[in-house]
Design a protein around this motif. Structure first.
Motif, PDB file in Angstrom:
ATOM      1  N   GLU A   1     -44.877  12.904 -16.931  1.00 35.22           N
ATOM      2  CA  GLU A   1     -45.787  11.338 -18.531  1.00 35.22           C
ATOM      3  C   GLU A   1     -46.543  11.998 -18.768  1.00 35.22           C
ATOM      4  O   GLU A   1     -46.866  11.125 -19.919  1.00 35.22           O
ATOM      5  N   ASP A   2     -46.978  13.139 -18.948  1.00 36.38           N
ATOM      6  CA  ASP A   2     -48.168  14.703 -19.883  1.00 36.38           C
ATOM      7  C   ASP A   2     -47.271  14.603 -21.186  1.00 36.38           C
ATOM      8  O   ASP A   2     -46.149  15.475 -20.432  1.00 36.38           O
ATOM      9  N   GLU A   3     -46.404  14.054 -21.804  1.00 34.86           N
ATOM     10  CA  GLU A   3     -45.519  13.955 -23.257  1.00 34.86           C
ATOM     11  C   GLU A   3     -45.969  15.336 -23.323  1.00 34.86           C
ATOM     12  O   GLU A   3     -44.750  16.176 -24.424  1.00 34.86           O
ATOM     13  N   ASP A   4     -47.140  15.925 -24.065  1.00 31.93           N
ATOM     14  CA  ASP A   4     -47.943  17.115 -24.206  1.00 31.93           C
ATOM     15  C   ASP A   4     -46.810  18.244 -23.946  1.00 31.93           C
ATOM     16  O   ASP A   4     -47.856  19.335 -23.973  1.00 31.93           O
ATOM     17  N   LYS A   5     -46.568  17.893 -22.860  1.00 35.79           N
ATOM     18  CA  LYS A   5     -46.688  19.257 -21.834  1.00 35.79           C
ATOM     19  C   LYS A   5     -45.062  19.960 -22.791  1.00 35.79           C
ATOM     20  O   LYS A   5     -43.981  18.924 -23.021  1.00 35.79           O
ATOM     21  N   THR A   6     -44.205  20.936 -22.687  1.00 35.58           N
ATOM     22  CA  THR A   6     -43.550  21.596 -22.790  1.00 35.58           C
ATOM     23  C   THR A   6     -42.418  22.104 -21.459  1.00 35.58           C
ATOM     24  O   THR A   6     -41.938  22.765 -21.504  1.00 35.58           O
ATOM     25  N   PHE A   7     -42.733  22.163 -20.778  1.00 33.59           N
ATOM     26  CA  PHE A   7     -42.840  22.889 -18.544  1.00 33.59           C
ATOM     27  C   PHE A   7     -42.907  22.458 -18.270  1.00 33.59           C
ATOM     28  O   PHE A   7     -44.125  21.736 -17.966  1.00 33.59           O
ATOM     29  N   VAL A   8     -42.281  21.106 -17.404  1.00 35.05           N
ATOM     30  CA  VAL A   8     -42.999  20.685 -16.021  1.00 35.05           C
ATOM     31  C   VAL A   8     -41.939  21.040 -14.529  1.00 35.05           C
ATOM     32  O   VAL A   8     -40.604  21.047 -15.347  1.00 35.05           O
ATOM     33  N   TRP A   9     -42.024  21.883 -13.560  1.00 31.82           N
ATOM     34  CA  TRP A   9     -41.668  21.782 -12.324  1.00 31.82           C
ATOM     35  C   TRP A   9     -41.107  20.784 -12.024  1.00 31.82           C
ATOM     36  O   TRP A   9     -41.923  19.284 -11.147  1.00 31.82           O
ATOM     37  N   LEU A  10     -39.744  19.683 -11.545  1.00 29.43           N
ATOM     38  CA  LEU A  10     -39.231  18.719 -10.662  1.00 29.43           C
ATOM     39  C   LEU A  10     -39.754  18.998  -9.102  1.00 29.43           C
ATOM     40  O   LEU A  10     -39.884  18.309  -8.062  1.00 29.43           O
ATOM     41  N   LYS A  11     -38.829  20.414  -9.386  1.00 32.91           N
ATOM     42  CA  LYS A  11     -38.129  20.646  -8.272  1.00 32.91           C
ATOM     43  C   LYS A  11     -37.300  21.792  -7.897  1.00 32.91           C
ATOM     44  O   LYS A  11     -36.877  22.188  -8.187  1.00 32.91           O
ATOM     45  N   ARG A  12     -38.395  22.894  -6.995  1.00 33.91           N
ATOM     46  CA  ARG A  12     -37.950  24.071  -6.748  1.00 33.91           C
ATOM     47  C   ARG A  12     -36.660  24.152  -5.847  1.00 33.91           C
ATOM     48  O   ARG A  12     -36.789  23.401  -4.030  1.00 33.91           O
ATOM     49  N   GLN A  13     -35.325  24.894  -5.500  1.00 30.35           N
ATOM     50  CA  GLN A  13     -34.507  25.327  -5.182  1.00 30.35           C
ATOM     51  C   GLN A  13     -33.747  24.289  -3.793  1.00 30.35           C
ATOM     52  O   GLN A  13     -34.136  23.777  -2.854  1.00 30.35           O
ATOM     53  N   VAL A  14     -32.820  23.460  -4.697  1.00 30.31           N
ATOM     54  CA  VAL A  14     -32.355  22.115  -4.341  1.00 30.31           C
ATOM     55  C   VAL A  14     -31.331  23.024  -3.826  1.00 30.31           C
ATOM     56  O   VAL A  14     -30.489  23.514  -4.507  1.00 30.31           O
ATOM     57  N   ASP A  15     -30.333  22.411  -3.414  1.00 30.14           N
ATOM     58  CA  ASP A  15     -29.370  22.695  -2.783  1.00 30.14           C
ATOM     59  C   ASP A  15     -28.338  22.124  -3.859  1.00 30.14           C
ATOM     60  O   ASP A  15     -28.632  21.363  -5.073  1.00 30.14           O
ATOM     61  N   GLU A  16     -27.076  23.454  -3.959  1.00 27.82           N
ATOM     62  CA  GLU A  16     -25.607  23.398  -5.675  1.00 27.82           C
ATOM     63  C   GLU A  16     -25.529  22.079  -5.127  1.00 27.82           C
ATOM     64  O   GLU A  16     -25.089  21.461  -6.312  1.00 27.82           O
ATOM     65  N   SER A  17     -25.198  21.218  -4.357  1.00 26.87           N
ATOM     66  CA  SER A  17     -24.561  19.902  -4.159  1.00 26.87           C
ATOM     67  C   SER A  17     -25.392  18.584  -4.875  1.00 26.87           C
ATOM     68  O   SER A  17     -24.630  18.124  -5.868  1.00 26.87           O
ATOM     69  N   VAL A  18     -27.219  18.976  -4.525  1.00 23.56           N
ATOM     70  CA  VAL A  18     -27.532  18.320  -5.512  1.00 23.56           C
ATOM     71  C   VAL A  18     -27.781  18.051  -6.716  1.00 23.56           C
ATOM     72  O   VAL A  18     -27.737  17.460  -7.515  1.00 23.56           O
ATOM     73  N   ALA A  19     -28.056  19.547  -6.964  1.00 21.15           N
ATOM     74  CA  ALA A  19     -28.076  20.233  -8.661  1.00 21.15           C
ATOM     75  C   ALA A  19     -26.664  19.985  -9.006  1.00 21.15           C
ATOM     76  O   ALA A  19     -27.225  19.588 -10.972  1.00 21.15           O
ATOM     77  N   GLN A  20     -25.460  19.667  -8.632  1.00 23.52           N
ATOM     78  CA  GLN A  20     -24.365  19.462  -9.816  1.00 23.52           C
ATOM     79  C   GLN A  20     -24.124  17.624  -9.611  1.00 23.52           C
ATOM     80  O   GLN A  20     -24.168  17.441 -10.804  1.00 23.52           O
ATOM     81  N   GLN A  21     -25.085  17.182  -8.431  1.00 26.38           N
ATOM     82  CA  GLN A  21     -24.969  15.441  -9.130  1.00 26.38           C
ATOM     83  C   GLN A  21     -25.894  15.723 -10.084  1.00 26.38           C
ATOM     84  O   GLN A  21     -25.832  14.436 -10.882  1.00 26.38           O
ATOM     85  N   ILE A  22     -27.266  16.295 -10.385  1.00 23.61           N
ATOM     86  CA  ILE A  22     -28.440  16.279 -11.494  1.00 23.61           C
ATOM     87  C   ILE A  22     -27.625  15.994 -12.488  1.00 23.61           C
ATOM     88  O   ILE A  22     -27.562  16.093 -13.405  1.00 23.61           O
ATOM     89  N   ALA A  23     -26.763  17.494 -12.651  1.00 27.77           N
ATOM     90  CA  ALA A  23     -26.177  17.899 -13.836  1.00 27.77           C
ATOM     91  C   ALA A  23     -25.600  16.452 -14.430  1.00 27.77           C
ATOM     92  O   ALA A  23     -25.750  16.294 -15.547  1.00 27.77           O
TER      93      ALA A  23
END
Length: 370
Positions: free
Chosen positions: A122-144
């Motif tokens: 929600e803070d659009e002034d930020k230039t970086f924010v972690w959404l989630k660390r270390q997700v499984d490869e299958s999940v990362a592929q679906q997000i991509a």
């Protein structure tokens, strides 16, 4: 007859504009060029280092190249802990595509409520924010595959523990930064971690690498660590311990299996235990390595061993009478006492009454080598 008068201009007539004004304008222009030349010389030559530093501060970044953490192996080379590739999801809030359907799918893949995801971005002034660390490869592929603008991935490493809760108190675990927190992971963190490398780059405002600058330092992977633990013995020891604690409704239990010849630890287990990869809502009871941290006084459990050694050496028989009265015995400046004055007891009676005095007098019948 009228007369006409003829007026003519002559170059010899003087101008009304002062001469110094034109000279002043020319001098000012020349001075301006000299100033610009001086400024250019300062930026390019004399102050070059300062401006380069300012440019690097804004655009140059040193990226850490993570080292692959060493494996933890059992005595037979079977893996107790290893690192696998895991993508971490991050975003630039001001650039995120606010498509509600896509954000809903992203929240589902990240296993978090949509409200929590919206709070992170929600803070659009930020230039970086972690959404989630270390997700499984299958999940990362679906997000991509969602192709959400402003959402990016970073390659990291995540620890896997094949033996799970059976070896949790031996192996321990690391945090999200891959730093050892418990067990062998903590005790040998420096050896397992290795040494990270570095890469100096120039990035644009979206965090994309534009150019490599400087020399790249390659990472040094951590070394593997082999334990005396036998994973099969460890598994069965934990399984039997867990069953015994549950059947007897005990609060907790520990078991240690040693090689009687070498003294090596073949298994060390505690119950209750935990899954090293799923540590949500952990309590101190689960994390506690009771076999190492808890004090245990053998007490009277040692008396049968003393009596057995005396019987084997032929120093006493089951009917040998031992005088324990008056219930106290002084030796080496210490007083050994029984709870009562048992008087004369047979060797069997010494065990039945758990007589400290009787056990001491039996041990005195043997030589130090026995």
């Amino acid at each position: 007859m009228s007369k006409s008068v003829l007026y003519t201009s002559s170059p010899l007539l003087a101008s009304k504009t002062p001469v110094w004004r034109s000279k002043f304008i020319v001098a000012a222009i020349a001075l301006g060029f000299v100033g610009l030349a001086g400024r250019a010389a300062y930026i390019q030559v004399f102050g070059n280092a300062f401006f380069q530093r300012q440019g690097e501060v804004r655009f140059a970044r040193t990226l850490e190249l993570p080292a692959n953490r060493g494996r933890i192996l059992d005595r037979n080379g079977l893996i107790l802990a290893s690192s696998v590739v895991a993508q971490s999801i991050w975003a630039i809030p001001e650039d995120i595509d606010r498509d509600k359907d896509k954000l809903q799918q992203l929240a589902r893949l990240l296993s978090m409520p949509l409200a929590e995801l919206n709070k992170k971005i929600e803070d659009e002034d930020k230039t970086f924010v972690w959404l989630k660390r270390q997700v499984d490869e299958s999940v990362a592929q679906q997000i991509a595959e969602l192709g959400i603008k402003g959402v990016y991935q970073r390659r990291e490493y995540k620890r896997k523990y094949p033996e799970g809760e059976a070896a949790a108190h031996v192996v321990g675990f690391t945090n999200v930064e891959n730093i050892g927190q418990e067990g062998v992971e903590l005790a040998f963190d420096k050896e397992l971690a290795g040494r990270p490398g570095s890469r100096r780059v120039i990035k644009d405002r979206l965090g994309r690498v534009v150019e490599d600058v400087g020399e790249q330092v390659p990472p040094v992977d951590g070394r593997d660590l082999q334990l005396s633990i036998d994973s099969k013995v460890q598994f069965f020891a934990y399984q039997k311990l867990r069953d015994a604690v549950q059947v007897n409704k005990a609060k907790a239990g520990s078991v240690v299996v040693l090689d009687s010849i070498t003294g090596e630890v073949l298994a060390l287990a505690n119950y209750p235990s935990y899954q090293p990869e799923k540590r949500q809502n952990l309590s101190g009871e689960q994390l506690r390595n009771r076999a190492i941290t808890d004090m245990f006084e053998p007490g009277s459990t040692m008396k049968p061993i003393t009596v057995a050694a005396a019987l084997e050496a032929g120093r006493v028989t089951p009917n040998t009478v031992i005088e324990t009265g008056p219930g106290k015995y002084n030796i080496g400046g210490f007083t050994i006492s029984d709870t009562h004055n048992y008087g004369s007891l047979s060797v069997e009676g010494v065990i039945q009454k758990s007589s400290n005095v009787g056990a001491l007098k039996i041990s005195q019948k043997m030589s130090p080598r026995e």
